[in-house]
Design an enzyme around this catalytic site. Sequence first.
Site, PDB file in Angstrom:
ATOM      1  N   VAL A   1       4.510   0.962   1.778  1.00  0.00           N
ATOM      2  CA  VAL A   1       4.669  -0.212   2.638  1.00  0.00           C
ATOM      3  C   VAL A   1       4.915  -1.432   1.756  1.00  0.00           C
ATOM      4  CG1 VAL A   1       3.617  -1.677   4.391  1.00  0.00           C
ATOM      5  CG2 VAL A   1       3.150   0.771   4.377  1.00  0.00           C
TER       6      VAL A   1
ATOM      7  N   ASP B   1      -5.891  10.354  13.222  1.00  0.00           N
ATOM      8  CA  ASP B   1      -6.297   9.991  11.855  1.00  0.00           C
ATOM      9  C   ASP B   1      -6.993   8.637  11.860  1.00  0.00           C
ATOM     10  OD1 ASP B   1      -6.641  10.341   9.167  1.00  0.00           O
ATOM     11  OD2 ASP B   1      -4.636   9.706   8.600  1.00  0.00           O
TER      12      ASP B   1
ATOM     13  N   GLY C   1       0.835  -1.198   0.000  1.00  0.00           N
ATOM     14  CA  GLY C   1       0.000   0.000   0.000  1.00  0.00           C
ATOM     15  C   GLY C   1       0.869   1.246   0.000  1.00  0.00           C
ATOM     16  N   GLN C   2       0.259   2.377  -0.355  1.00  0.00           N
ATOM     17  CA  GLN C   2       0.953   3.652  -0.377  1.00  0.00           C
ATOM     18  C   GLN C   2       0.112   4.694   0.330  1.00  0.00           C
ATOM     19  OE1 GLN C   2       1.533   3.780  -4.739  1.00  0.00           O
ATOM     20  NE2 GLN C   2       3.722   3.826  -4.345  1.00  0.00           N
TER      21      GLN C   2
ATOM     22  N   LYS D   1       7.828  -0.094   6.094  1.00  0.00           N
ATOM     23  CA  LYS D   1       7.366   1.217   5.622  1.00  0.00           C
ATOM     24  C   LYS D   1       8.568   2.053   5.213  1.00  0.00           C
ATOM     25  CE  LYS D   1       4.626   5.267   6.903  1.00  0.00           C
ATOM     26  NZ  LYS D   1       3.784   5.901   7.926  1.00  0.00           N
TER      27      LYS D   1
END
Length: 758
Positions: free
Chosen positions: A439, A550, A432-433, A453
């Site tokens: 990552v 977040d 994922g980004q 990461k």
Amino acid sequence: MSLRRMFLELVICVAVILSEMGAAAVDKFQIAKPYCQDRCGDVEIPYPFGTTEGCSLDGDFLIRCNDSTGHPPELIAGANLIVKNISMDGELDILMYIAKQCYENGFPLEPNYPWINYPAFTISNTKNKFVTIGCDTYAYLNAFRNDESFSIGCMSICKSRKNVEDGSCTGIGCCQVDIPTGLKNLTLEARSYYNHTYVSDFNPCSFAFVAKEDDMFNFFSSYLESLQGNETYPMVFDWAIGDENCETAQNKSDYVCGNNTSCVTPPEGVDGYRCKCKEGYEGNPYLPHGCQDINECEADPKLCNTTTSKCNNTDGSFTCICLEGYEGDGKIINGTGCILKAGANQSRINIIISLAISIGLLGLFVGGSSIYCGLKRRKLIKLKEKFFEQNGGLLLQQKLSNYSTLTETAKIFSAEELENATNNYDERRILGQGSYGTVYRGDLPVNKVVAIKKSKLCDQSQIEQFINEVIVLTQINHRNVVRMLGCCLETEVPLLVYEFITNGTLSSHIHDKNLSSSLSWEKRLKIASETAGALAYLHSSTSVPIIHRDVKPANILLDDNYSAKVADFGTSILVPLDQIELSTLVKGTFGYLDPEYFYSNQLTEKSDVYSFGVVMAELLTGKKALCFARPEKDRSLAMFFNSAIKEDRLHQILDDQIVNDGNINAIDEVANVAKWCLSVKGEDRPTMKEVAMELEGLRTMEKHPWVKANLYTEETEYLLGAPTHSFNIDINNGSSTITTIAFESMRNEVVKPLDDGR
């Protein structure tokens, strides 16, 4: 020329060659503006295109990278056109929708007449054909040319399949026509003369689309039926800058072409101009610094005869310098080369050259080897020290000394370990980004799988985000919080190593139709309860309270047992024990952002509570936190959800996959908890500890229904009935600029307390 002088020149030449062999690799030419995204999935994004304002030339070249589907990221142009390639030669490859009109028992079904409103780009007439498929079909391509409407058509009629030939698109089952120059803003229509009544057994639909010729479109009779399952087909746009020709544009202040470039006129029918690198230069001609010189000597060592000459790179070209005793231009191709000067003693020159090279190489080999090894070790040590300091190593040491209660020291990995674990950061290992990095999946020795990461190259503020995440994760020890295993600071970009969570993000499970069906009510309640427990732990059970800042489904990972793991602490904050709120710059994700925090810059743990309320609303409804497809007043899920409860229509917006007669009461109670969390004023919201207790109680009730009668008291019912408020965030579609942010019920309930000195 003396023998001594020739010997010295040859020794210097050999030393230069050896030093160049040990130099760093040539930098890749930059294609995007600094600090701008230059790739989305497999597609490069060269300037003048860009994914955010400031990264593109203007709104015509603004496209977006969609990475919220759980699939590999896709580059989207216009409303929903997938971009497959952007060529610096002025071509844009997209997937255009197929027009279709299908019939069932002679009655028409809902047609699909796709259109493109993209006036900045022109349909390529040299790379595309207009294709119509069907045995009872006529179709139109409607567009604009020179600001006037324009249409072309194609008709295909046949009574049976036997006359349809594979590979033939000449009018029987398939016809195609050329596309005129200069067409823009197309609309496709596919229609029928007899509603396919006489051919429905082998051709129930009419089809029309623009087909890219490079893909060698080849018609097969099976398309008469099978094409019904296809949604798109590749086509090509022509693009250029503005609508003025080169002669006019070069004299204006907004001329785009950079240094070492030429202005090029695009094909007939395409307005504007294009930029191209001059001979001997490479790079992106649309960037301000333009194109850079190519080192022809390194690119092709055979340009000069290395026996009699030396290649010398110049700005935009190269020269071949003949060695002593030779004359000419030295070039092998289109040149005279180097020839022996008249009267020179070839035998003597050969002996001198051989002797000089032998002695020089021997001396360089003996002394150079030891010097090279020593310099290399010293360079590596200094480079690691530089990266350690650059990546915040000193800041990390300082912060570690300030938090003496850290429970565990993370392992320090070497750069070589992590390179081997990720196969040198192979793109196929990307998990994922995010906004702060990428990552990767890593395989450490003894079959241990980890998530690594890799932060982006960033400024000092981003390095502080990385160090902050190390500090936060090091002091967290909870089964529902992703565990950090270590870090690496001796590489160009900082690295974090986490435990590997196998089942992806909660966001993909909620919004991917293929995954959401497996997310039952029991699993959703379990995920909500575990996430609430993890956030309650961060707020009240760590040595220094932590506000995540977040909270969203994309930052909640799931393992094979659908246990929740809270992740991504890049924006988290450690709260001193003597403070209950902090004044900070607003950070977070729109749709999940606490309106009180947004308005006042005062961050409290209740901001996480609000974000968690939005997550619960997503679990209950299956809808996204922000959706521009909904009416303007309902774009914010928080506002939409609270309105549904207030108007007693909650059951209308629930995800159909989770509702049954046995759990509707529990769903109502969870919805009330979410409503409580979504109160506009932070003081009206519960703490995460209260939320965790409520959800754990509901889970217990689900597992042991006989305790239902006595589980909830009057006090609980009163708490669940606490007043709620909502807010709406309106973002301009197709742009990253936030045009309107309206907070309902805030003026009377938030502004006045802020004016009193908060």
